[in-house]
Motif scaffolding. Structure first.
Motif, PDB file in Angstrom:
ATOM      1  N   SER A   1      13.975   5.402   7.208  1.00  0.00           N
ATOM      2  CA  SER A   1      12.563   5.687   6.980  1.00  0.00           C
ATOM      3  C   SER A   1      12.080   4.923   5.763  1.00  0.00           C
ATOM      4  O   SER A   1      12.834   4.642   4.827  1.00  0.00           O
ATOM      5  CB  SER A   1      12.309   7.187   6.849  1.00  0.00           C
ATOM      6  OG  SER A   1      13.024   7.699   5.786  1.00  0.00           O
ATOM      7  N   GLY A   2      10.823   4.539   5.821  1.00  0.00           N
ATOM      8  CA  GLY A   2      10.226   3.788   4.730  1.00  0.00           C
ATOM      9  C   GLY A   2      10.368   2.287   4.863  1.00  0.00           C
ATOM     10  O   GLY A   2       9.898   1.533   4.007  1.00  0.00           O
ATOM     11  N   LEU A   3      10.997   1.820   5.938  1.00  0.00           N
ATOM     12  CA  LEU A   3      11.178   0.374   6.093  1.00  0.00           C
ATOM     13  C   LEU A   3       9.968  -0.314   6.723  1.00  0.00           C
ATOM     14  O   LEU A   3       9.980  -1.529   6.939  1.00  0.00           O
ATOM     15  CB  LEU A   3      12.439   0.067   6.917  1.00  0.00           C
ATOM     16  CG  LEU A   3      13.773   0.216   6.187  1.00  0.00           C
ATOM     17  CD1 LEU A   3      14.937  -0.213   7.089  1.00  0.00           C
ATOM     18  CD2 LEU A   3      13.798  -0.617   4.908  1.00  0.00           C
ATOM     19  N   GLY A   4       8.939   0.476   7.041  1.00  0.00           N
ATOM     20  CA  GLY A   4       7.729  -0.150   7.564  1.00  0.00           C
ATOM     21  C   GLY A   4       7.642  -0.205   9.079  1.00  0.00           C
ATOM     22  O   GLY A   4       6.906  -1.027   9.626  1.00  0.00           O
ATOM     23  N   LYS A   5       8.352   0.677   9.759  1.00  0.00           N
ATOM     24  CA  LYS A   5       8.345   0.662  11.227  1.00  0.00           C
ATOM     25  C   LYS A   5       6.959   0.979  11.793  1.00  0.00           C
ATOM     26  O   LYS A   5       6.438   0.233  12.617  1.00  0.00           O
ATOM     27  CB  LYS A   5       9.376   1.676  11.779  1.00  0.00           C
ATOM     28  CG  LYS A   5      10.810   1.378  11.374  1.00  0.00           C
ATOM     29  CD  LYS A   5      11.777   2.335  12.035  1.00  0.00           C
ATOM     30  CE  LYS A   5      11.613   3.787  11.600  1.00  0.00           C
ATOM     31  NZ  LYS A   5      11.841   3.990  10.153  1.00  0.00           N
ATOM     32  N   SER A   6       6.394   2.092  11.338  1.00  0.00           N
ATOM     33  CA  SER A   6       5.077   2.488  11.870  1.00  0.00           C
ATOM     34  C   SER A   6       4.021   1.443  11.535  1.00  0.00           C
ATOM     35  O   SER A   6       3.184   1.100  12.367  1.00  0.00           O
ATOM     36  CB  SER A   6       4.666   3.845  11.295  1.00  0.00           C
ATOM     37  OG  SER A   6       5.639   4.814  11.595  1.00  0.00           O
ATOM     38  N   THR A   7       4.078   0.931  10.320  1.00  0.00           N
ATOM     39  CA  THR A   7       3.107  -0.088   9.905  1.00  0.00           C
ATOM     40  C   THR A   7       3.233  -1.329  10.786  1.00  0.00           C
ATOM     41  O   THR A   7       2.230  -1.892  11.223  1.00  0.00           O
ATOM     42  CB  THR A   7       3.333  -0.476   8.428  1.00  0.00           C
ATOM     43  OG1 THR A   7       3.332   0.714   7.637  1.00  0.00           O
ATOM     44  CG2 THR A   7       2.268  -1.424   7.924  1.00  0.00           C
ATOM     45  N   LEU A   8       4.455  -1.745  11.071  1.00  0.00           N
ATOM     46  CA  LEU A   8       4.638  -2.955  11.872  1.00  0.00           C
ATOM     47  C   LEU A   8       4.133  -2.756  13.298  1.00  0.00           C
ATOM     48  O   LEU A   8       3.529  -3.663  13.872  1.00  0.00           O
ATOM     49  CB  LEU A   8       6.104  -3.402  11.892  1.00  0.00           C
ATOM     50  CG  LEU A   8       6.250  -4.809  12.495  1.00  0.00           C
ATOM     51  CD1 LEU A   8       5.910  -5.874  11.478  1.00  0.00           C
ATOM     52  CD2 LEU A   8       7.623  -5.048  13.070  1.00  0.00           C
TER      53      LEU A   8
ATOM     54  N   ALA B   1       9.827  -8.221   4.350  1.00  0.00           N
ATOM     55  CA  ALA B   1      10.351  -9.503   3.878  1.00  0.00           C
ATOM     56  C   ALA B   1       9.610 -10.017   2.647  1.00  0.00           C
ATOM     57  O   ALA B   1      10.095 -10.908   1.946  1.00  0.00           O
ATOM     58  CB  ALA B   1      10.295 -10.529   5.005  1.00  0.00           C
ATOM     59  N   ASP B   2       8.437  -9.448   2.380  1.00  0.00           N
ATOM     60  CA  ASP B   2       7.680  -9.879   1.196  1.00  0.00           C
ATOM     61  C   ASP B   2       8.378  -9.471  -0.097  1.00  0.00           C
ATOM     62  O   ASP B   2       8.009  -9.950  -1.174  1.00  0.00           O
ATOM     63  CB  ASP B   2       6.253  -9.301   1.221  1.00  0.00           C
ATOM     64  CG  ASP B   2       6.228  -7.793   1.414  1.00  0.00           C
ATOM     65  OD1 ASP B   2       6.961  -7.287   2.269  1.00  0.00           O
ATOM     66  OD2 ASP B   2       5.480  -7.120   0.679  1.00  0.00           O
ATOM     67  N   THR B   3       9.385  -8.617   0.009  1.00  0.00           N
ATOM     68  CA  THR B   3      10.099  -8.203  -1.198  1.00  0.00           C
ATOM     69  C   THR B   3      11.227  -9.180  -1.545  1.00  0.00           C
ATOM     70  O   THR B   3      11.918  -9.015  -2.544  1.00  0.00           O
ATOM     71  CB  THR B   3      10.677  -6.781  -1.052  1.00  0.00           C
ATOM     72  OG1 THR B   3      11.600  -6.769   0.053  1.00  0.00           O
ATOM     73  CG2 THR B   3       9.581  -5.763  -0.792  1.00  0.00           C
TER      74      THR B   3
ATOM     75  N   VAL C   1       6.533  -8.829   7.841  1.00  0.00           N
ATOM     76  CA  VAL C   1       5.688  -8.122   6.881  1.00  0.00           C
ATOM     77  C   VAL C   1       4.616  -7.412   7.701  1.00  0.00           C
ATOM     78  O   VAL C   1       4.023  -8.007   8.596  1.00  0.00           O
ATOM     79  CB  VAL C   1       5.008  -9.098   5.890  1.00  0.00           C
ATOM     80  CG1 VAL C   1       4.075  -8.351   4.944  1.00  0.00           C
ATOM     81  CG2 VAL C   1       6.047  -9.890   5.097  1.00  0.00           C
ATOM     82  N   GLY C   2       4.430  -6.149   7.416  1.00  0.00           N
ATOM     83  CA  GLY C   2       3.395  -5.406   8.127  1.00  0.00           C
ATOM     84  C   GLY C   2       2.322  -4.952   7.154  1.00  0.00           C
ATOM     85  O   GLY C   2       2.589  -4.768   5.962  1.00  0.00           O
ATOM     86  N   SER C   3       1.110  -4.807   7.637  1.00  0.00           N
ATOM     87  CA  SER C   3       0.030  -4.299   6.798  1.00  0.00           C
ATOM     88  C   SER C   3      -1.164  -3.912   7.651  1.00  0.00           C
ATOM     89  O   SER C   3      -1.437  -4.547   8.654  1.00  0.00           O
ATOM     90  CB  SER C   3      -0.408  -5.361   5.792  1.00  0.00           C
ATOM     91  OG  SER C   3      -1.601  -4.940   5.160  1.00  0.00           O
TER      92      SER C   3
HETATM   93  P1  GDP Z   1       8.487   3.905   8.383  1.00  0.00           P
HETATM   94  O1  GDP Z   1       8.981   5.150   7.745  1.00  0.00           O
HETATM   95  O2  GDP Z   1       9.620   2.974   8.656  1.00  0.00           O
HETATM   96  O3  GDP Z   1       7.629   4.140   9.582  1.00  0.00           O
HETATM   97  O4  GDP Z   1       7.601   3.137   7.275  1.00  0.00           O
HETATM   98  P2  GDP Z   1       5.999   3.110   7.096  1.00  0.00           P
HETATM   99  O5  GDP Z   1       5.390   2.168   8.064  1.00  0.00           O
HETATM  100  O6  GDP Z   1       5.487   4.506   7.071  1.00  0.00           O
HETATM  101  O7  GDP Z   1       5.883   2.431   5.664  1.00  0.00           O
HETATM  102  C1  GDP Z   1       6.449   2.993   4.521  1.00  0.00           C
HETATM  103  C2  GDP Z   1       5.809   2.375   3.262  1.00  0.00           C
HETATM  104  O8  GDP Z   1       6.134   1.004   3.176  1.00  0.00           O
HETATM  105  C3  GDP Z   1       4.296   2.445   3.260  1.00  0.00           C
HETATM  106  O9  GDP Z   1       3.865   2.698   1.938  1.00  0.00           O
HETATM  107  C4  GDP Z   1       3.860   1.067   3.702  1.00  0.00           C
HETATM  108  O10 GDP Z   1       2.595   0.699   3.177  1.00  0.00           O
HETATM  109  C5  GDP Z   1       4.952   0.214   3.115  1.00  0.00           C
HETATM  110  N1  GDP Z   1       5.177  -0.992   3.926  1.00  0.00           N
HETATM  111  C6  GDP Z   1       5.103  -1.102   5.287  1.00  0.00           C
HETATM  112  N2  GDP Z   1       5.359  -2.354   5.668  1.00  0.00           N
HETATM  113  C7  GDP Z   1       5.608  -3.073   4.551  1.00  0.00           C
HETATM  114  C8  GDP Z   1       5.937  -4.449   4.304  1.00  0.00           C
HETATM  115  O11 GDP Z   1       6.061  -5.286   5.206  1.00  0.00           O
HETATM  116  N3  GDP Z   1       6.128  -4.806   2.985  1.00  0.00           N
HETATM  117  C9  GDP Z   1       6.006  -3.922   1.971  1.00  0.00           C
HETATM  118  N4  GDP Z   1       6.201  -4.374   0.739  1.00  0.00           N
HETATM  119  N5  GDP Z   1       5.707  -2.629   2.165  1.00  0.00           N
HETATM  120  C10 GDP Z   1       5.507  -2.203   3.440  1.00  0.00           C
END
Ligand code: GDP
Ligand code: MG
Length: 297
Positions: free
Chosen positions: A33-40, A171-173, A226-228
């Protein structure tokens, strides 16, 4: 064309099927969790499939296992309909002991095959629904070092059952050099452990352009993504999706910045039908054969 997802050219992938009926695709996302799955997922389909701040606190008290959650959404573009299902796996890798994190996911994938098999065996097959997973996007933590044991174990256990598409999360990190070196190490690990990740098949009748395009896509695996869901105005008056840093904006849709475009291209524009075919013709077929021979049939 920021908002353009690109599945409107799906009819080019499938000549024989009726466009009116629409297309159906099921993707699974796996990773801590927190790896950006939902955002991507939102970025890929340019839709709020996951509403902002679905902050589900995952603690050991509330959940002891990996959950499997699926969301289906009908999206339409230029008159082409796509019924998209995204299967999320919250809890994966979030526990003290993650040794068997892969198991509920494998079980879920196989039970979808079982359901399909049961339908095939019915006399009336008219209402067959296909809930099989056509692609599994596996999110690798951007450590810059190597794959974790958990990553290797997951891919080793799943690769004969699902199309695996590994991506380097956030990947932006990492710097460009770090991404490059990390990719080499990941691929070396994958090779060493004889893990079969998804490869686009090449056909004799493919034209040079298609061959080059495929090669270009495949060369980016594991895609550094990178997701946003935010847009920014940058110099030259362009409005871009990206992530803002003190020194500038990392653009999601800029191939100089990350491999997001290539992932989307493969998943949606060029290989969606291919992924479904491979799932049906090879992965499912192997599962079916193994299952039937285990039953002595
Ligand atoms: P999930 O738990 O894997 O579904 O992750 P989320 O999509 O909820 O994202 C977790 C946090 O990481 C949020 O604060 C996002 O804004 C941030 N985040 C998502 N994608 C990226 C990314 O590509 N790069 C960075 N630096 N942060 C991201
Ligand atoms: Mg999520």
């Amino acid at each position: 064309l920021q908002g353009y997802v690109g599945f409107a050219n799906l009819p080019n992938q499938v000549h024989r099927k009726s466009v009116k009926k629409g297309f159906q695709f099921t993707a699974m996302v796996v990773g801590e969790s927190g790896l950006g799955k939902s955002t991507l997922v939102n970025t890929l389909f340019n839709t709020q499939l996951y509403p902002p701040k679905e902050k589900v606190e995952l603690t050991h008290e509330t959940s002891q296992t990996v959950e499997i959650k699926s969301i289906t959404s009908d999206i339409e573009e230029n008159g082409v309909k796509l019924r998209l299902t995204v299967v999320d796996t919250p809890g994966f890798g979030d526990f003290v002991n993650n040794e068997e994190s892969w198991k509920p996911i494998l079980d879920n994938i196989e039970s979808r095959y079982d359901t399909y098999l049961e339908q095939e065996n019915r006399v009336n097959r008219r209402r067959t629904v296909d809930n099989r997973i056509h692609a599994c996007i596996y999110f690798i933590t951007p450590t810059g070092h190597a794959l974790k044991q958990m990553d290797i174990e997951f891919m080793r256990r799943l690769h004969t059952r699902v199309n695996l598409i590994p991506v380097i999360a956030k990947a932006d990190t990492l710097t460009e050099e770090e991404v490059f070196a990390f990719k080499q190490r990941i691929l070396a690990d994958i090779h060493y452990h004889k893990i079969q990740i998804y490869q686009a098949p090449a056909y004799e009748y493919d034209d040079q352009e298609t061959i080059d395009e495929n090669r270009e896509i495949m060369s980016k695996i594991p895609f550094a993504v990178v997701g946003s869901d935010k847009e920014f105005d940058i110099d030259g008056g362009r409005r871009v999706r990206g992530r803002q840093y003190p020194w500038g904006v990392i653009e999601v849709d800029n191939e100089e910045h990350c491999d997001f475009v290539k992932l989307r291209q493969m998943l949606i524009r060029t290989h969606m039908e291919e992924l479904k075919e491979y799932t049906n013709d090879v992965l499912y077929e192997n599962y079916r054969t193994e299952k039937l021979s285990a039953m002595g049939i």
